[in-house]
Design an enzyme around this catalytic site. Structure first.
Site, PDB file in Angstrom:
ATOM      1  N   HIS A  67       1.409   4.943  -2.336  1.00 47.08           N
ATOM      2  CA  HIS A  67       1.077   5.853  -3.439  1.00 47.08           C
ATOM      3  C   HIS A  67       2.375   6.514  -3.878  1.00 47.08           C
ATOM      4  O   HIS A  67       3.000   7.221  -3.076  1.00 47.08           O
ATOM      5  CB  HIS A  67       0.087   6.919  -2.972  1.00 47.08           C
ATOM      6  CG  HIS A  67      -1.179   6.343  -2.400  1.00 47.08           C
ATOM      7  ND1 HIS A  67      -2.318   6.174  -3.141  1.00 47.08           N
ATOM      8  CD2 HIS A  67      -1.458   5.866  -1.148  1.00 47.08           C
ATOM      9  CE1 HIS A  67      -3.264   5.639  -2.388  1.00 47.08           C
ATOM     10  NE2 HIS A  67      -2.765   5.431  -1.167  1.00 47.08           N
ATOM     11  N   ASP A  97       1.901   3.913   2.901  1.00 45.20           N
ATOM     12  CA  ASP A  97       0.873   4.787   2.332  1.00 45.20           C
ATOM     13  C   ASP A  97       1.482   5.984   1.583  1.00 45.20           C
ATOM     14  O   ASP A  97       1.614   5.938   0.361  1.00 45.20           O
ATOM     15  CB  ASP A  97      -0.105   5.249   3.424  1.00 45.20           C
ATOM     16  CG  ASP A  97      -1.482   5.611   2.885  1.00 45.20           C
ATOM     17  OD1 ASP A  97      -1.713   5.451   1.688  1.00 45.20           O
ATOM     18  OD2 ASP A  97      -2.347   6.048   3.683  1.00 45.20           O
ATOM     19  N   ASP A  98       1.834   7.031   2.330  1.00 43.31           N
ATOM     20  CA  ASP A  98       2.408   8.248   1.738  1.00 43.31           C
ATOM     21  C   ASP A  98       3.587   8.690   2.609  1.00 43.31           C
ATOM     22  O   ASP A  98       3.502   9.674   3.353  1.00 43.31           O
ATOM     23  CB  ASP A  98       1.346   9.354   1.700  1.00 43.31           C
ATOM     24  CG  ASP A  98       0.126   8.933   0.899  1.00 43.31           C
ATOM     25  OD1 ASP A  98       0.204   8.910  -0.343  1.00 43.31           O
ATOM     26  OD2 ASP A  98      -0.898   8.590   1.526  1.00 43.31           O
ATOM     27  N   GLU A 158     -11.214   3.409   5.933  1.00 41.24           N
ATOM     28  CA  GLU A 158     -10.154   4.259   6.510  1.00 41.24           C
ATOM     29  C   GLU A 158     -10.863   5.337   7.335  1.00 41.24           C
ATOM     30  O   GLU A 158     -10.797   5.341   8.554  1.00 41.24           O
ATOM     31  CB  GLU A 158      -9.313   4.872   5.373  1.00 41.24           C
ATOM     32  CG  GLU A 158      -8.194   5.797   5.848  1.00 41.24           C
ATOM     33  CD  GLU A 158      -7.466   6.492   4.684  1.00 41.24           C
ATOM     34  OE1 GLU A 158      -7.989   6.518   3.564  1.00 41.24           O
ATOM     35  OE2 GLU A 158      -6.364   7.044   4.936  1.00 41.24           O
ATOM     36  N   HIS A 211       0.862  -1.194   0.000  1.00 43.20           N
ATOM     37  CA  HIS A 211       0.000   0.000   0.000  1.00 43.20           C
ATOM     38  C   HIS A 211       0.892   1.236   0.000  1.00 43.20           C
ATOM     39  O   HIS A 211       1.336   1.697   1.047  1.00 43.20           O
ATOM     40  CB  HIS A 211      -0.920  -0.031   1.232  1.00 43.20           C
ATOM     41  CG  HIS A 211      -1.918   1.075   1.273  1.00 43.20           C
ATOM     42  ND1 HIS A 211      -3.141   0.948   1.893  1.00 43.20           N
ATOM     43  CD2 HIS A 211      -1.898   2.350   0.790  1.00 43.20           C
ATOM     44  CE1 HIS A 211      -3.817   2.080   1.801  1.00 43.20           C
ATOM     45  NE2 HIS A 211      -3.062   2.957   1.126  1.00 43.20           N
ATOM     46  N   HIS A 227      -9.536   1.280  -1.386  1.00 38.56           N
ATOM     47  CA  HIS A 227      -9.469   1.837  -0.036  1.00 38.56           C
ATOM     48  C   HIS A 227     -10.884   1.763   0.539  1.00 38.56           C
ATOM     49  O   HIS A 227     -11.842   2.223  -0.104  1.00 38.56           O
ATOM     50  CB  HIS A 227      -9.041   3.307  -0.078  1.00 38.56           C
ATOM     51  CG  HIS A 227      -7.592   3.542  -0.333  1.00 38.56           C
ATOM     52  ND1 HIS A 227      -6.914   2.994  -1.375  1.00 38.56           N
ATOM     53  CD2 HIS A 227      -6.681   4.291   0.352  1.00 38.56           C
ATOM     54  CE1 HIS A 227      -5.648   3.395  -1.346  1.00 38.56           C
ATOM     55  NE2 HIS A 227      -5.469   4.184  -0.302  1.00 38.56           N
TER      56      HIS A 227
HETATM   57  N1  ADE Z   1      -4.366   8.904  -1.670  1.00 36.09           N
HETATM   58  C1  ADE Z   1      -3.138   8.913  -1.143  1.00 36.09           C
HETATM   59  N2  ADE Z   1      -3.163   8.479   0.111  1.00 36.09           N
HETATM   60  C2  ADE Z   1      -4.444   8.161   0.400  1.00 36.09           C
HETATM   61  C3  ADE Z   1      -5.115   7.651   1.527  1.00 36.09           C
HETATM   62  N3  ADE Z   1      -4.476   7.360   2.669  1.00 36.09           N
HETATM   63  N4  ADE Z   1      -6.444   7.481   1.461  1.00 36.09           N
HETATM   64  C4  ADE Z   1      -7.106   7.778   0.335  1.00 36.09           C
HETATM   65  N5  ADE Z   1      -6.519   8.252  -0.757  1.00 36.09           N
HETATM   66  C5  ADE Z   1      -5.210   8.456  -0.737  1.00 36.09           C
HETATM   67 ZN    ZN Z   2      -3.611   4.828   0.573  1.00 30.70          ZN
END
Ligand code: ADE
Ligand code: ZN
Length: 361
Positions: free
Chosen positions: A42, A301-302, A223, A40, A220
């Protein structure tokens, strides 16, 4: 006495000097050495401020931040939407194939240092095509870096094209059309961006068409959105894996179903903390989920926005929840179990993890 301390005693008695690598028995060293898969991630979320400034400058784009420090100050979020606004703004400086290459290559060199040996990563084409950056520019830059990552760093990969759920169905279908010439480069499709108010069912027809094209499917769900969205992702989109899924714990029947099907959840601890899905890492549900029999994985994630890549995410939950090395190793094994690698590769990685556990416990 475990084998490692026996070895230390033997070394002391016999005046044997221990190499620092052999003596470093810390949890952080163990986590670093563990082979891991990331499921996971991005790619736009790996955009480190320093690289962002460099690319902005070479593309002649003036950002509204005058320094890296100023930009980093903006990385305080109260929810998913506040983060997404900054994330889309940052991605706005990516224009050329080389920009996408540099972004992806920077991520790969970072995870190589952390023993991430396989990654299944998202890219968000609409974030770029909506700014008139052509689909092929985006995917060619990412793909070239992934190929280099495999040949030069030994990192295997799968690529997931993610639809932005705040946009409409027509835009997703248009993106699917743009992707068709690159079908062989794309393994799966996903669904991300603003969750609440954009349920999976909005993309039922798109996901059906994607399945017919032979793509694997992820979304997703759960969340920020309710458990109901996880049901929809399962029953309406027919997904193969759930991204996040934290809120499944609010519904016992759903947990039962996920356990029974061994449907993987790609959890993202530092993201959850930064986006206020939890208020303290001690509240993170990963251990509770493992104990319930859910197939959970840890991911970043990011990472450029949330304070760390894979090692930092593993470390955050391991420390906060007082995990044993065996539990941490189980998470690493789960990352391969839940991946789309061939069975023989999964077994090879599992064996390597078991061997490390014996060596470092
Ligand atoms: N795009 C990038 N990170 C995300 C996240 N945690 N949830 C939804 N969209 C995203
Ligand atoms: Zn994500």
């Amino acid at each position: 006495m475990n084998s490692n301390s026996k070895f230390h005693k033997f070394a002391a008695l016999n005046n044997i000097k221990i190499h620092p690598f052999m003596s470093d028995n810390t949890l952080s060293h163990f986590i670093n050495k563990l082979p891991k898969a990331e499921l996971h991630l991005h790619i736009e979320g790996t955009f480190e401020p320093e690289l962002m400034f460099k690319i902005a400058e070479r593309n002649g784009i003036k950002t509204k931040y005058d320094s890296v420090a100023h930009l980093k100050q903006a990385y305080r979020f109260n929810n998913l939407q506040e983060f997404l606004d900054i994330y889309y703004e940052g991605a706005g400086v990516l224009l050329h194939e080389q920009d996408f290459y540099d972004l992806t290559w920077a991520y790969l060199t970072q995870i190589h240092k952390e023993n991430v040996v396989h990654t299944e990563l998202f890219f968000d084409p609409q974030t770029h095509t909506d700014r008139n950056v052509p689909f092929d520019v985006v995917i060619k830059g990412i793909k070239r870096a992934l190929e280099d990552g495999e040949s030069k760093l030994g990192i295997t990969y799968k690529l997931i094209m993610s639809f932005l759920r705040h946009l409409d169905e027509a835009s997703a279908f248009k993106t699917l059309e743009a992707a068709k010439p690159y079908k062989d480069w794309i393994d799966a499709v996903g669904l991300d961006s603003s969750e609440v108010g954009n349920p999976p069912s909005k993309f039922e027809r798109v996901f059906k068409a994607c399945r017919e094209e032979g793509f694997l499917l992820v979304a997703h769900a759960g969340e920020e959105g309710p458990a109901e969205y996880i049901w929809e992702a399962l029953d309406i989109l027919n997904i193969d894996r759930i991204d996040h899924g934290n809120r499944c714990l609010e519904d016992d029947k759903l947990v039962e179903r996920l356990v029974k099907e061994q449907m993987a959840l790609t959890l993202c601890p530092l993201s959850n903390l930064e986006l206020k899905v939890i208020t303290d890492m001690k509240q993170h549900p990963v251990l509770d989920m493992m104990e319930k029999g859910l197939l959970v994985t840890v991911n970043s994630d990011d990472p450029a926005y949330f304070g760390g890549y894979m090692d930092a995410n593993f470390m955050a939950v391991a420390e906060a929840l007082h995990m044993t090395k065996t539990q941490v190793a189980t998470l690493a094994k789960n990352s391969f179990t839940a991946s789309w690698l061939p069975k023989t590769d999964i077994e090879k990685h599992h064996k390597a993890i078991d061997a490390l556990l014996v060596e470092m416990c």
